[in-house]
Motif scaffolding. Structure first.
Motif, PDB file in Angstrom:
ATOM      1  N   VAL A 184       9.096   5.389  -6.698  1.00 48.98           N
ATOM      2  CA  VAL A 184       9.873   5.077  -5.498  1.00 48.98           C
ATOM      3  C   VAL A 184       9.388   3.777  -4.865  1.00 48.98           C
ATOM      4  O   VAL A 184      10.186   2.973  -4.372  1.00 48.98           O
ATOM      5  CB  VAL A 184       9.811   6.241  -4.498  1.00 48.98           C
ATOM      6  N   PHE A 185       8.076   3.541  -4.874  1.00 52.51           N
ATOM      7  CA  PHE A 185       7.547   2.286  -4.339  1.00 52.51           C
ATOM      8  C   PHE A 185       8.110   1.093  -5.103  1.00 52.51           C
ATOM      9  O   PHE A 185       8.557   0.109  -4.498  1.00 52.51           O
ATOM     10  CB  PHE A 185       6.021   2.289  -4.426  1.00 52.51           C
ATOM     11  N   LYS A 187      10.852   1.023  -6.881  1.00 46.97           N
ATOM     12  CA  LYS A 187      12.300   0.950  -6.659  1.00 46.97           C
ATOM     13  C   LYS A 187      12.606   0.261  -5.336  1.00 46.97           C
ATOM     14  O   LYS A 187      13.483  -0.614  -5.269  1.00 46.97           O
ATOM     15  CB  LYS A 187      12.896   2.366  -6.675  1.00 46.97           C
ATOM     16  N   PHE A 188      11.883   0.613  -4.287  1.00 48.37           N
ATOM     17  CA  PHE A 188      12.092  -0.024  -2.984  1.00 48.37           C
ATOM     18  C   PHE A 188      11.658  -1.482  -3.012  1.00 48.37           C
ATOM     19  O   PHE A 188      12.228  -2.326  -2.319  1.00 48.37           O
ATOM     20  CB  PHE A 188      11.343   0.731  -1.900  1.00 48.37           C
ATOM     21  N   ALA A 191      14.719  -3.016  -4.379  1.00 46.53           N
ATOM     22  CA  ALA A 191      15.960  -2.793  -3.620  1.00 46.53           C
ATOM     23  C   ALA A 191      15.976  -3.501  -2.273  1.00 46.53           C
ATOM     24  O   ALA A 191      16.993  -4.085  -1.885  1.00 46.53           O
ATOM     25  CB  ALA A 191      16.180  -1.291  -3.420  1.00 46.53           C
ATOM     26  N   ILE A 192      14.870  -3.447  -1.543  1.00 48.51           N
ATOM     27  CA  ILE A 192      14.867  -3.962  -0.168  1.00 48.51           C
ATOM     28  C   ILE A 192      15.233  -5.438  -0.094  1.00 48.51           C
ATOM     29  O   ILE A 192      16.066  -5.837   0.718  1.00 48.51           O
ATOM     30  CB  ILE A 192      13.517  -3.671   0.511  1.00 48.51           C
ATOM     31  N   ASN A 195      19.252  -5.811  -2.380  1.00 44.74           N
ATOM     32  CA  ASN A 195      20.440  -4.956  -2.327  1.00 44.74           C
ATOM     33  C   ASN A 195      21.553  -5.518  -1.440  1.00 44.74           C
ATOM     34  O   ASN A 195      22.734  -5.483  -1.807  1.00 44.74           O
ATOM     35  CB  ASN A 195      20.070  -3.545  -1.864  1.00 44.74           C
ATOM     36  N   VAL A 218      22.755   0.966  -7.490  1.00 42.95           N
ATOM     37  CA  VAL A 218      21.793   1.816  -6.780  1.00 42.95           C
ATOM     38  C   VAL A 218      21.364   2.974  -7.685  1.00 42.95           C
ATOM     39  O   VAL A 218      20.175   3.312  -7.758  1.00 42.95           O
ATOM     40  CB  VAL A 218      22.395   2.344  -5.468  1.00 42.95           C
ATOM     41  N   THR A 222      17.434   4.037  -9.759  1.00 44.13           N
ATOM     42  CA  THR A 222      16.779   5.342  -9.911  1.00 44.13           C
ATOM     43  C   THR A 222      16.525   5.642 -11.379  1.00 44.13           C
ATOM     44  O   THR A 222      15.434   6.098 -11.754  1.00 44.13           O
ATOM     45  CB  THR A 222      17.643   6.444  -9.280  1.00 44.13           C
ATOM     46  N   GLU A 258       8.556  14.804  -3.098  1.00 40.06           N
ATOM     47  CA  GLU A 258       9.665  14.112  -2.439  1.00 40.06           C
ATOM     48  C   GLU A 258      10.204  14.965  -1.286  1.00 40.06           C
ATOM     49  O   GLU A 258      10.452  14.456  -0.184  1.00 40.06           O
ATOM     50  CB  GLU A 258      10.777  13.816  -3.431  1.00 40.06           C
ATOM     51  N   SER A 345      24.784   7.384  -3.335  1.00 40.57           N
ATOM     52  CA  SER A 345      24.984   6.092  -2.683  1.00 40.57           C
ATOM     53  C   SER A 345      26.392   5.990  -2.121  1.00 40.57           C
ATOM     54  O   SER A 345      26.593   5.521  -0.994  1.00 40.57           O
ATOM     55  CB  SER A 345      24.745   4.953  -3.678  1.00 40.57           C
TER      56      SER A 345
END
Length: 347
Positions: A184-185, A187-188, A191-192, A195, A218, A222, A258, A345
């Motif tokens: 997740v780290f 991915k962000f 993405a941040i 996106n 999106v 994942t 999660e 999403s």
């Protein structure tokens, strides 16, 4: 597990009872219109047409209006004007931290617009709420709003208790939680910064279909980080050489952690709104009050339960793929999670 189910039901009934004890505080802003988080950064006197309109069908028909927020500098006030631009009503000046709630019942029949006026430089953030026929009620955040967050935490605890009762081992539970955190780290991290740029480019170049492509993007993030990346790490390390119990424990750790993080985050926000609502941004407390409904409170709980099962399914497929030395299981998990988060999403 039966004890945890009974505890969840009792908690739901307790929170429901606490909410029913104060029905007059129920918010009503969903019956009208509202704008939250509007910012001001004005260096001169001026006025802004808010976009809100009041349609008064009979003289004296009540209109609830609430203006709240924070300002620095000078005061602001609401002004109601008719279609010719003539001011027919003016509110009190508001400045600093304020909440101005008024029920207007002096307007003749007609169509009116609502303006925000300031006589000198002012900066701030504000919310405007309009409710026809009654005074605006934002409502207090009741204990029932905790149900979603606490329920997600209980889901996480339930899966961990199952894992320990089946003696699946703490090592792979912890590795699953670590895998989720790293995936997740990363991915962000991607993405941040990109996106919003990708969304603007796709929707601008391909109206209609561009938004769907963005939702697919999106979902692909994942698939790439929560499936393909995890598969690569497992494949190139001894961790991937696991038996059924270890693979199951990894999947439970991945999904339960999660659920725990989301549950703590949600419950923390609600608890802050209950104990110190003034620390929240304008409008956030009202939004949390609206979500305090038993049906909506149980929705994230059931959603997390099935999402954890989905994580278990996908991660076990990764271990299976490594065991049989074929990538088919990984690609099934990749497509599965990509489609799930593409839909999420869009929703």
């Amino acid at each position: 597990m039966n004890r945890w189910i009974i505890l969840t039901i009792l908690l739901s009934l307790l929170l429901t009872g606490c909410t029913a004890a104060n029905p007059t505080e129920a918010p009503n802003i969903d019956q009208g219109s509202y704008l939250t988080g509007h910012t001001l950064d004005e260096t001169t006197a001026g006025a802004w047409e808010t976009g809100f309109h009041l349609l008064v069908t009979t003289a004296g028909e009540a209109q609830g209006v609430l203006l709240q927020g924070t300002t620095t500098g000078n005061a602001i006030r609401l002004v109601i004007r008719d279609l010719e631009g003539t001011a027919v009503w003016q509110g009190e000046p508001c400045s600093g931290v304020f909440k101005y709630n008024v029920l207007i019942d002096t307007l003749p029949a007609g169509d009116y617009s609502i303006w925000l006026v300031w006589d000198a430089p002012v900066q701030g953030s504000l919310d405007i709420y309009i409710v026809p026929g009654e005074e605006v009620r934002l409502g207090q955040v009741p204990p029932l709003a905790l149900l979603g967050g606490v329920g997600m935490i209980l889901v996480a605890m339930g899966f961990v208790i199952y894992a320990t009762s089946r003696r699946l081992g703490w090592k792979y539970l912890g590795l699953g939680a670590l895998g989720w955190s790293v995936a997740v780290f990363l991915k962000f991290l991607v993405a941040i910064p990109v996106n919003q740029t990708i969304y603007n480019a796709l929707t601008g170049a391909l109206p209609g279909i561009g938004e769907w492509i963005f939702h697919l993007w999106v979902g692909l993030l994942t698939g790439i980080f929560e499936v393909w990346f995890i598969w690569l790490v497992l494949r190139r390390s001894r961790i991937g050489q696991a038996d059924w119990k270890q693979a199951l424990a990894f999947g439970i750790g991945f999904g339960a952690f999660e659920a725990l993080v989301l549950g703590l985050s949600t419950a923390g926000s609600v608890l802050l709104a209950i104990l110190s609502p003034n620390l929240l941004q304008p409008g956030e407390t009202a939004a949390l009050a609206l979500s305090a409904d038993l049906r909506w409170g149980l929705a994230p709980v059931s959603e997390r339960f099935f999402v954890v099962l989905g994580h278990i399914f996908a991660n076990v497929l990764l271990f299976y793929s490594i065991a049989v030395r074929k990538s088919g299981g990984m690609w099934i998990a990749f497509i599965y999670k990509t489609l799930i988060d593409t839909l999420a999403s869009y929703v």
